[in-house]
Design an enzyme around this catalytic site. Structure first.
Site, PDB file in Angstrom:
ATOM      1  N   GLY A   1      -0.463 110.706  90.095  1.00 22.36           N
ATOM      2  CA  GLY A   1       0.897 111.024  90.619  1.00 22.36           C
ATOM      3  C   GLY A   1       1.553 109.944  91.033  1.00 22.36           C
ATOM      4  CB  CYS A   2       5.066 109.230  91.499  1.00 26.38           C
ATOM      5  SG  CYS A   2       5.757 110.852  92.130  1.00 26.38           S
ATOM      6  CG  PHE A   3       4.643 111.563  96.487  1.00 27.15           C
ATOM      7  CD1 PHE A   3       5.762 110.592  96.996  1.00 27.15           C
ATOM      8  CD2 PHE A   3       4.960 112.781  95.983  1.00 27.15           C
ATOM      9  CE1 PHE A   3       6.900 111.096  97.362  1.00 27.15           C
ATOM     10  CE2 PHE A   3       6.341 113.120  96.178  1.00 27.15           C
ATOM     11  CZ  PHE A   3       7.161 112.250  97.007  1.00 27.15           C
TER      12      PHE A   3
ATOM     13  CB  THR B   1       0.781 105.420  92.512  1.00 27.48           C
ATOM     14  OG1 THR B   1       0.161 105.998  91.269  1.00 27.48           O
ATOM     15  CG2 THR B   1       1.028 103.843  92.139  1.00 27.48           C
ATOM     16  CB  ALA B   2       3.806 105.310  96.637  1.00 29.71           C
TER      17      ALA B   2
END
Lengths: 347, 347, 347, 347
Positions: free
Chosen positions: B148-150, B152-153
């Protein structure tokens, strides 16, 4: 491999040239040259190039550039550009100038809008770098004057109609243009200060007060083989990138939207950067954001028959850095779209 | 040439995969597969691909995809993805799944957050597609669960600190995340309606209510070899792309910002997508917009010594489509950064 | 009718004070005083006041102001404010100072963050103008130091929890704040230049480097009757107005979200500007945009029990001009909400 | 005290009416009536009214409304509005209808653009609620059709020029309009989904396809006492509020910008909502955001002499709710600007 340098590299055009050349299979960036930022790390000055372009912004020296590069993109302000262009040409470089200094063909017109010219001997000797209209001239030119962003967005939709004689040339052509704030450049100014820009729209330099007016008229007049007048009115839109030109034209008999679409598709046959929507389409600048593409469309007003032509581009790409690379491709014998086919970063 | 298809192609991830594969020298896009838009021209459904991807969105058929493609990116909603992934795997395709269906390692945890799983036999058999942490597993995997994007960040800035034992693992780690609206997907919803989003910021699903929470904890716990708890609080920011994760961590003795930078640079040595800023830097999501890059930074609070770690990515690229291509590169024996080196479209 | 002047009137606070006083039934604006814009028409300098405030921006003269006004709002930069405040006080005016010059109670702390003080004799003699915490002091004060925008957004949600002893005061309190760009003032700067701000989010002056940190700690320590430390990290959000403070707190036994809501509602009983959402709500800065309101909320992290407290305000209203008027109301014996009840301009 | 209800209260117009009536000294809001949200707390449905309007959204019942209210604002969609307006009129209420149902004077024109009319007996019996043009009719009307947002922004700058005969009426008048997204209403739609709207501009329903076209032509034709045709082209701008109409007109002899300004100032003498900038000014929608004001300007194209007239309003205030209150003021014998003098919330 074409070795390219950028002079005046620390604005938005420099960042875009760095991005586009990184993806170009036949050209490479050999130097980013700046003045006030010379000596600073590229990664600090152009944060998007961190990890891609090592080293520092270089100080300007024409001879050094000529040793290392075959071509140079000159992204200096108008006025400041002309003398540097003359030096770089004198050093044997092919120059793609993104300023206004060599775009006009009439020196008096230049002086009226910009003041004295810094290299009058070179004036009038550049090809006008709108590839879709001046492909052959660009192929043979050692100095290319890359068009302004508003002229690119405005001329592209109108060119086929004038060439095919579909619209009247008497009476002014209304060009209502809308631009994102990056067109104002990198320097922070009150008119691009976010709190006074993000939730409002306003016009500026309307009704023939904007310096891109004579450039638009020059190109439209060439196409029409007659003097064309425009009422050019730019508006600042609360977004970073994109220009939409909405152009209002009086048709000649038989010129409906379908006929305009047909003429435009024929005119731009083989032009990889231009896409003509079906009749009555409405292009969105977001659809071309980050790309070298132009989307054009034609709609007829049902009762008056007037034609509304639209052109949408990214002002920093097809309106500046991308168009400059397109010209470089032509000048160096490459396919015009080399390194420029990537689509918009959408949404 | 690796032939790749995209299933669930008509969302933002599909557009990004089309864009990235167009620039990829070793992979090509062979089919965009959709459900509700099957039969419609790609140029209408994904307007940025006009002139780049001809033809229509195709209806789903696993056998046909398997004939034409070597690999498939599956960009379906969680729940809907698992059975399709099973079919596509059954047809012999390498699958890069962008849903949440195969990211977790504990089926009970999956069920608690997402409900019944649609292909429990395959559950737990995917590599977790964060290349910087699971490079070897991805190289050997036929099913990759792209994070997911969160996560990863959030995981990228914290990983080196946990691996090196620079921060405490007891007590929750605070992850205050900020995301652009494209993370909510393409379907228009009240919470991404421009008038109610453009001039405000708000949190949602905070304090452990967001489905990315267990995924973040899973990866951080693996790294720490201990159970790590996060308080994860996402916020919706009025912009289209980008995630900034601001993470608050209690240091162990000796862990100042410089030490964290050093650890992170060592950890990401050889990772083309990750850049670690100097101590006390503040990454901007604009600097990575449109790119597959992550910018990380570390700052110490002067008095408490706490470490504030930050990670900035483009949620649709390093947080989705770009990371999926990065995984494909690894799986097919290419350099991890192939086709992914282009910088941000800045500004 | 209370006659009020504004010194330093040509920034955003001046425009807001003009707007708020125009709607105030018991106060009137008698002069807008500026320095660089003195002599220019108000309609040109503050375009929203066209048709509302006639005449010109006036040059500063304490004696003239004292003749015409009962009270003065001083909206000068810190450092520049103190000597003017001393003069205006000397001329007998009640002064509501919006700078940082009189907010702190410890002169050494002031010097460390701001440098030498311009009127040390007056230092420490102002009431801190957060009405919800210092109502009585403001009623009796002739000099009120109107709080900063970040302290207002941060202190309001935390105050009831500290007063009621619901959260721990040991170990730093994490305050992750998000602000619109108008907080940076009216002067155009690179960091608020639209092209580099509109599509990105970034932190700045994090981890105790922002000058509002000591002010937050001062107020929280007063409330806790113990030294409280915060890790304060502001972020710049691409919008014009609004601050959201997301605060992470360790609970004491029994302090769940419902208990926090209950404590906050009791604490703010009778405060017309503060609204406490139901447990687990998420305030949106858009809901208070243009108003003097603060929306607060409380959520508990399910597993750790930590409390996430949020405060949303408009930085120019409850964070500046509106709060100043609220203080004026108290000082002149009016109901605190006089002229301030109008809701947000939503959407 | 005028008691006012709002039917169809849960959209943006309802929120604005709530805000404006809260500040109105002679009118009070007695009921917010909705359909799908009936029974829900006002604070949940219209978050800006939290703490200002207690209670719940009410279900529609004409008799109950008539008992409690003197006047009703009807903010229903066109088509749905007419029968409700008829009922409310039948119950004796003064009705201010914000839909298109009673704006046109020709039933055939209505049918062509909107379909069958829901209360044909009432058709043609409303006053057109643009106070600056129809003040006397509004004073005597029990049904007022509040104009559309685009007609308000377009007609105001052109009206004085037609009345004074300064411009030609033959040949179409080009109206290039730019609007914020709140004009599309509260329902989330793909075309106002932030990711596809925030960083692009596009036209829609151009060249006479927008339903506000006949309304603009009706009013301009009345003023010119001749049939006037417009080419009306709206554009969606990435912002929440504001309309800017840029109008291109062919002058008659002697009609320069100064003459237009003079005519407009004379025409709007005594109109508290209209401000005419000096010649060559460019209004910004931000300068009127949140207010009931219109800023007008006139510029002449130097060579062609054409006049570019501009009108800037807030579409939800002077383009909807504020204008409705302005009409209510007239109808109930109040000064037209009562409760409407507050300036823009700028920036």
């Amino acid at each position: 491999m074409i070795r390219a340098a950028v002079v005046g590299a620390t604005g938005y055009t420099g960042a875009e040239l760095g991005r586009l050349l990184a993806a170009h299979p036949e050209a490479e960036l050999v130097a980013l040259v700046g003045h006030s930022t010379a000596g600073e790390p590229v990664a600090e000055v152009l944060p998007s190039l961190r990890g891609l372009v090592e080293g520092e912004v270089r100080a300007y020296d024409a001879a050094t550039i000529a040793e290392e590069a075959d071509a140079v993109f000159c992204a200096l302000p108008h006025g400041a550009s002309a003398p540097k262009v003359a030096e770089l040409r004198g050093a044997g470089l092919r120059v793609f100038d993104l300023s206004a200094d060599f775009r006009l063909s009439d020196l008096d017109v230049y002086r009226r809008w910009y003041g004295e010219h810094g290299a009058p001997d070179l004036f009038g000797r550049a090809a006008y770098g709108l590839p879709e209209l001046h492909r052959e001239a660009i192929r043979g030119a050692d100095l290319v004057a890359v068009p302004g962003c508003f002229p690119t967005a405005s001329v592209l939709p109108v060119a086929p109609l004038l060439r095919e004689g579909l619209v009247e040339v008497e009476g002014p052509i209304v060009v209502d243009a809308k631009t994102g704030a990056s067109g104002a450049g990198r320097a922070a100014k009150p008119r691009t200060h976010l709190p006074e820009t993000a939730e409002g729209i306003r016009a500026y330099a309307i009704a023939g007060r904007h310096r891109h007016t004579p450039e638009i008229e020059q190109e439209l007049s060439r196409l029409a083989d007659a003097e064309v007048r425009v009422i050019f009115s730019p508006h600042l839109v609360p977004m970073t990138r994109g220009i939409l030109a909405t152009v209002y034209l009086r048709p000649k008999a038989g010129a409906d939207a379908a006929r305009c679409v047909e003429a435009a598709r024929a005119f731009y046959e083989g032009s990889p950067s231009v896409h003509v929507l079906d009749a009555d389409g409405n292009p969105d600048t977001l659809w071309v954001r980050g790309s070298n593409r132009a989307h054009l469309s034609y709609t007829a007003d049902e009762r008056s028959g007037w034609i509304v032509a639209q052109g949408a581009i990214d002002n920093l790409v097809k309106g500046a850095a991308g168009q400059a690379v397109q010209c470089l491709n032509l000048r160096f014998g490459l396919d015009e779209g080399t390194g420029l086919r990537q689509p918009a970063t959408w949404p």
